[in-house]
Design a protein around this motif. Sequence first.
Motif, PDB file in Angstrom:
ATOM      1  N   GLN A 168       0.712  -1.160  -0.098  1.00  0.00           N
ATOM      2  CA  GLN A 168      -0.015   0.091  -0.034  1.00  0.00           C
ATOM      3  C   GLN A 168       0.914   1.288  -0.007  1.00  0.00           C
ATOM      4  N   GLU A 169       2.025   1.232   0.724  1.00  0.00           N
ATOM      5  CA  GLU A 169       2.862   2.470   0.515  1.00  0.00           C
ATOM      6  C   GLU A 169       3.380   2.603  -0.427  1.00  0.00           C
ATOM      7  N   ALA A 170       3.803   1.452  -1.245  1.00  0.00           N
ATOM      8  CA  ALA A 170       4.614   1.810  -2.605  1.00  0.00           C
ATOM      9  C   ALA A 170       3.453   2.136  -3.514  1.00  0.00           C
ATOM     10  N   ASN A 171       2.351   1.762  -3.527  1.00  0.00           N
ATOM     11  CA  ASN A 171       1.186   1.934  -4.469  1.00  0.00           C
ATOM     12  C   ASN A 171       0.807   3.567  -4.326  1.00  0.00           C
ATOM     13  N   LYS A 172       0.877   4.197  -2.989  1.00  0.00           N
ATOM     14  CA  LYS A 172       0.455   5.458  -2.675  1.00  0.00           C
ATOM     15  C   LYS A 172       1.710   6.157  -3.436  1.00  0.00           C
ATOM     16  N   LEU A 197       1.635   9.266  -6.624  1.00  0.00           N
ATOM     17  CA  LEU A 197       2.071  10.491  -6.441  1.00  0.00           C
ATOM     18  C   LEU A 197       2.925  10.841  -7.689  1.00  0.00           C
ATOM     19  N   LEU A 198       3.903   9.705  -7.771  1.00  0.00           N
ATOM     20  CA  LEU A 198       5.037   9.957  -9.047  1.00  0.00           C
ATOM     21  C   LEU A 198       4.423  10.145 -10.356  1.00  0.00           C
ATOM     22  N   GLN A 199       3.149   9.217 -10.614  1.00  0.00           N
ATOM     23  CA  GLN A 199       2.371   9.307 -11.836  1.00  0.00           C
ATOM     24  C   GLN A 199       1.827  10.647 -12.144  1.00  0.00           C
ATOM     25  N   VAL A 200       1.180  11.342 -10.888  1.00  0.00           N
ATOM     26  CA  VAL A 200       0.706  12.559 -11.117  1.00  0.00           C
ATOM     27  C   VAL A 200       1.688  13.420 -11.552  1.00  0.00           C
ATOM     28  N   ALA A 201       2.956  13.379 -10.874  1.00  0.00           N
ATOM     29  CA  ALA A 201       3.939  14.342 -11.186  1.00  0.00           C
ATOM     30  C   ALA A 201       4.471  14.254 -12.467  1.00  0.00           C
ATOM     31  N   ARG A 202       4.494  12.967 -12.801  1.00  0.00           N
ATOM     32  CA  ARG A 202       5.000  12.868 -14.364  1.00  0.00           C
ATOM     33  C   ARG A 202       3.911  13.307 -15.337  1.00  0.00           C
ATOM     34  N   THR A 203       2.673  13.188 -15.272  1.00  0.00           N
ATOM     35  CA  THR A 203       1.538  13.368 -16.311  1.00  0.00           C
ATOM     36  C   THR A 203       1.226  14.842 -16.166  1.00  0.00           C
ATOM     37  N   GLN A 204       0.823  15.276 -14.700  1.00  0.00           N
ATOM     38  CA  GLN A 204       0.510  16.615 -14.457  1.00  0.00           C
ATOM     39  C   GLN A 204       1.386  17.568 -14.085  1.00  0.00           C
ATOM     40  N   GLY A 205       2.513  17.230 -13.881  1.00  0.00           N
ATOM     41  CA  GLY A 205       3.556  18.347 -13.401  1.00  0.00           C
ATOM     42  C   GLY A 205       3.907  18.067 -11.751  1.00  0.00           C
ATOM     43  N   PRO A 259      10.314  15.264 -11.843  1.00  0.00           N
ATOM     44  CA  PRO A 259       9.843  13.769 -11.565  1.00  0.00           C
ATOM     45  C   PRO A 259      10.973  12.952 -11.589  1.00  0.00           C
ATOM     46  N   GLU A 260      12.124  13.032 -12.326  1.00  0.00           N
ATOM     47  CA  GLU A 260      13.111  12.117 -12.190  1.00  0.00           C
ATOM     48  C   GLU A 260      13.957  12.101 -10.639  1.00  0.00           C
ATOM     49  N   VAL A 261      13.849  13.053  -9.912  1.00  0.00           N
ATOM     50  CA  VAL A 261      14.401  13.038  -8.672  1.00  0.00           C
ATOM     51  C   VAL A 261      13.427  12.569  -7.783  1.00  0.00           C
ATOM     52  N   PHE A 262      11.968  12.911  -7.973  1.00  0.00           N
ATOM     53  CA  PHE A 262      10.965  12.271  -7.050  1.00  0.00           C
ATOM     54  C   PHE A 262      11.258  10.556  -7.240  1.00  0.00           C
ATOM     55  N   ALA A 263      11.405  10.117  -8.568  1.00  0.00           N
ATOM     56  CA  ALA A 263      11.458   8.620  -8.636  1.00  0.00           C
ATOM     57  C   ALA A 263      12.695   8.083  -7.847  1.00  0.00           C
ATOM     58  N   CYS A 264      13.588   8.649  -8.158  1.00  0.00           N
ATOM     59  CA  CYS A 264      15.024   8.277  -7.390  1.00  0.00           C
ATOM     60  C   CYS A 264      14.587   8.173  -5.834  1.00  0.00           C
ATOM     61  N   GLN A 265      14.011   9.286  -5.307  1.00  0.00           N
ATOM     62  CA  GLN A 265      13.775   9.393  -3.968  1.00  0.00           C
ATOM     63  C   GLN A 265      12.821   8.345  -3.285  1.00  0.00           C
TER      64      GLN A 265
END
Length: 246
Positions: free
Chosen positions: A103-107, A111-119, A155-161
């Motif tokens: 559940q943590e991973a999915n949440k 958020l990462l998907q929103v950052a990638r698609t909507q900013g 978003p790349e930084v977000f994915a790494c973190q």
Amino acid sequence: MQGTEPLVLLPGLMCDGGVWSPLLADLPQGLRTQVVDYDLADSINTMAQLVLDQAPDHFALAGHSMGGRVALEVVRMAPERVTRLALLDTGYLARPAGDAGEQEANKRYALLQVARTQGVASMAHTWVQGMVHPDRLSDTALITAIVGMFSRKSPEVFACQIAALLERPDATEVLRSLAVSTLSTLILCGMQDAWSTPAQHAEMRALAPHATLDLVRAAGHMAPMERPQDVARSLVRWLEQPRAAA
């Protein structure tokens, strides 16, 4: 002040020096501070090594949120270099196994998907809703500052973190080691932190009994930005505190 060591400041997930800047003016005059940027590091261990590569030989260390986890890893790797430790609105356990961990991973991935698609700004406007005291959600200046800070990261930084946090190490033994060390330790949390709760910080304090536990009134997870003067007062007391007896 008891020591003249510089203070290294570690920001949390998608944060930068902006999380610390509101309180710097209330720290002791002449105190040298340094904020570490993790760049595209994708593990807590790599982030901790970046800190050690950039920091002076000996330094006080304060970490907020994910930065607290990085700080604990720094202590694990090089305890002889850290003179003081402050852990703010953070945690110490690895990601749980089973459904809770999924559940943590999915949440986080949502958020990462929103950052990638909507900013990133769009993601941040959603994310911040649970990050501050509810009464501060109408504080335009505060919310703008937090969203703007997140938006400075990609978003790349977000994915790494996110990858770093999902594979975070368990720091229970690091906290237990503080019980027999001379490290002056502060554990601080916003009283309304729903992300890293006061109860979690009480657990940390139980593992490191000589640590000071401070709860900041009317503050959520972003306590250094929500209540900078209160957090600064805690940090000043910590910086002036004599080191614990061995």
